[in-house]
Scaffold this active site. Sequence first.
Site, PDB file in Angstrom:
ATOM      1  N   SER A   1    -111.558 -40.653   2.171  1.00 51.83           N
ATOM      2  CA  SER A   1    -110.200 -40.023   2.493  1.00 51.83           C
ATOM      3  C   SER A   1    -110.415 -39.082   0.835  1.00 51.83           C
ATOM      4  CB  SER A   1    -108.773 -40.971   2.578  1.00 51.83           C
ATOM      5  OG  SER A   1    -109.886 -40.655   3.242  1.00 51.83           O
TER       6      SER A   1
ATOM      7  N   HIS B   1    -110.842 -35.103   4.057  1.00 59.36           N
ATOM      8  CA  HIS B   1    -112.312 -34.951   4.426  1.00 59.36           C
ATOM      9  C   HIS B   1    -112.774 -34.150   5.107  1.00 59.36           C
ATOM     10  CE1 HIS B   1    -112.548 -39.165   5.390  1.00 59.36           C
ATOM     11  NE2 HIS B   1    -111.422 -39.417   5.447  1.00 59.36           N
TER      12      HIS B   1
ATOM     13  N   HIS C   1    -112.855 -41.094  12.532  1.00 59.87           N
ATOM     14  CA  HIS C   1    -112.103 -42.403  12.352  1.00 59.87           C
ATOM     15  C   HIS C   1    -111.938 -42.915  13.991  1.00 59.87           C
ATOM     16  CE1 HIS C   1    -111.468 -40.538   8.452  1.00 59.87           C
ATOM     17  NE2 HIS C   1    -111.728 -41.650   8.185  1.00 59.87           N
TER      18      HIS C   1
ATOM     19  N   TYR D   1    -109.187 -44.065  14.889  1.00 59.31           N
ATOM     20  CA  TYR D   1    -107.813 -43.869  15.488  1.00 59.31           C
ATOM     21  C   TYR D   1    -107.578 -42.206  15.633  1.00 59.31           C
ATOM     22  CZ  TYR D   1    -107.687 -41.826   9.959  1.00 59.31           C
ATOM     23  OH  TYR D   1    -108.198 -40.993   9.443  1.00 59.31           O
ATOM     24  N   GLU D   2    -108.441 -41.043  15.504  1.00 64.58           N
ATOM     25  CA  GLU D   2    -108.400 -39.958  15.820  1.00 64.58           C
ATOM     26  C   GLU D   2    -109.199 -39.944  17.307  1.00 64.58           C
ATOM     27  OE1 GLU D   2    -110.146 -37.006  12.349  1.00 64.58           O
ATOM     28  OE2 GLU D   2    -111.225 -38.898  12.702  1.00 64.58           O
TER      29      GLU D   2
ATOM     30  N   ALA E   1    -111.136 -45.132   1.268  1.00 63.85           N
ATOM     31  CA  ALA E   1    -109.633 -45.486   0.432  1.00 63.85           C
ATOM     32  C   ALA E   1    -108.561 -46.515   1.082  1.00 63.85           C
ATOM     33  CB  ALA E   1    -108.676 -44.117   0.386  1.00 63.85           C
TER      34      ALA E   1
ATOM     35  N   MET F   1    -108.608 -48.545   6.871  1.00 65.40           N
ATOM     36  CA  MET F   1    -108.839 -47.630   8.853  1.00 65.40           C
ATOM     37  C   MET F   1    -110.366 -47.314   8.792  1.00 65.40           C
ATOM     38  SD  MET F   1    -105.505 -45.825   8.647  1.00 65.40           S
ATOM     39  CE  MET F   1    -103.814 -45.774   7.807  1.00 65.40           C
ATOM     40  N   SER F   2    -110.850 -47.981   8.345  1.00 63.94           N
ATOM     41  CA  SER F   2    -112.652 -47.307   8.314  1.00 63.94           C
ATOM     42  C   SER F   2    -113.884 -48.342   8.031  1.00 63.94           C
ATOM     43  CB  SER F   2    -112.332 -45.678   7.749  1.00 63.94           C
ATOM     44  OG  SER F   2    -113.063 -46.207   6.151  1.00 63.94           O
TER      45      SER F   2
ATOM     46  N   ASN G   1    -103.342 -47.085  -3.152  1.00 66.61           N
ATOM     47  CA  ASN G   1    -101.719 -47.638  -3.419  1.00 66.61           C
ATOM     48  C   ASN G   1    -102.301 -49.246  -2.838  1.00 66.61           C
ATOM     49  OD1 ASN G   1    -102.953 -46.948  -0.134  1.00 66.61           O
ATOM     50  ND2 ASN G   1    -101.469 -48.114   0.387  1.00 66.61           N
TER      51      ASN G   1
ATOM     52  N   HIS H   1     -99.638 -41.179   3.172  1.00 66.12           N
ATOM     53  CA  HIS H   1    -101.353 -40.468   2.554  1.00 66.12           C
ATOM     54  C   HIS H   1    -101.228 -39.376   1.341  1.00 66.12           C
ATOM     55  CE1 HIS H   1    -105.680 -39.488   3.728  1.00 66.12           C
ATOM     56  NE2 HIS H   1    -105.018 -38.200   4.203  1.00 66.12           N
TER      57      HIS H   1
HETATM   58  N1  HPA Z   1    -103.720 -48.703   4.786  1.00 58.43           N
HETATM   59  C1  HPA Z   1    -104.695 -48.986   6.172  1.00 58.43           C
HETATM   60  N2  HPA Z   1    -105.399 -47.342   5.339  1.00 58.43           N
HETATM   61  C2  HPA Z   1    -105.548 -47.199   3.916  1.00 58.43           C
HETATM   62  C3  HPA Z   1    -104.643 -47.538   3.364  1.00 58.43           C
HETATM   63  C4  HPA Z   1    -103.427 -48.652   3.178  1.00 58.43           C
HETATM   64  O1  HPA Z   1    -102.202 -49.269   2.639  1.00 58.43           O
HETATM   65  N3  HPA Z   1    -104.360 -46.670   1.912  1.00 58.43           N
HETATM   66  C5  HPA Z   1    -105.196 -46.054   2.327  1.00 58.43           C
HETATM   67  N4  HPA Z   1    -105.710 -46.430   3.020  1.00 58.43           N
END
Ligand code: HPA
Length: 271
Positions: free
Chosen positions: A28, A59, A81, A83-84, A111, A209-210, A233, A245
């Site tokens: 991302s 993306h 992903h 989750y998609e 990320a 998540m990847s 973050n 996001h």
């Molecule tokens: N959690 C999960 N996936 C992420 C995060 C997060 O805080 N930041 C970027 N991708």
Amino acid sequence: MIQPINDAVAYVRSKTKTAPHIGVVLGSGLGSVVDSVKTETVIPYGEIPGAKAATVIGHSGQMVIGTIGNVPIVILSGRMHFYEGYEMTEVMLLSRVIGRLGIKKLVVTNAAGGINTSYKPGDLMIISDHINMMGANPLRGPNIDDLGLRFPDMTEAYPEDLRKIAREVGKKLGLKLQEGVYLALSGPTYETPAEIRAFRTLGADAVGMSTVPEVVAMAHMNIPVLGISCITNMAAGVLKQKLHHQEVMDTTQRVAKDFTALVVGILERLA
Ligand code: HPA
């Protein structure tokens, strides 16, 4: 089944004469590495049999083939992903395709949220290992014997020799790199503060998540991986603020220059 992978490989081969040595997966907001490539061929994912166009903001969803320095490389700019709603075989498809194109190493980026409280947003982290809490093993199902063993070893999925190169490149660039364990969830919710506290006690430094599906696909094919997370973050509950996001996008943009320099420097060293 090997057939869908072979079909996709055949399509890519029909579009390029380059035999890439190194693969890169850009997460991302981390697509700017592509600007450093002398591009030979760009293939939108939608054209590749079995692959799906990327749906996530940040993306781009294309395979870029070319050279960095003199190194022939293939970049997956954007990923699919779990989750998609894709099956794990779909999520792994393009990594397997570039594996079959003959890459010797894969650099995977993402990320991630910082669980380790000594981290701060904008830090870059070398992935030392992962914890798969996606709720599924990507290799569940009949083994594809053409790709690898039924029970792949994961002891050195992120080999030390590649991490050492990343450390050296980081040092040369004057970047302070973190090094830690990436924990993967399916998403798409961010985590609860209680989950983050639990994951911290489990030894996780970052959460995302990847990446795990791609790394497992590579371990299966015996292709070593170097992983770099951009800590975009602090994970849920670390700070008194909600997750969004937009913060992920803002941070990747802020560190794009350092991140690109690091990845390009690594690619030049991996040649
Ligand atoms: N959690 C999960 N996936 C992420 C995060 C997060 O805080 N930041 C970027 N991708």
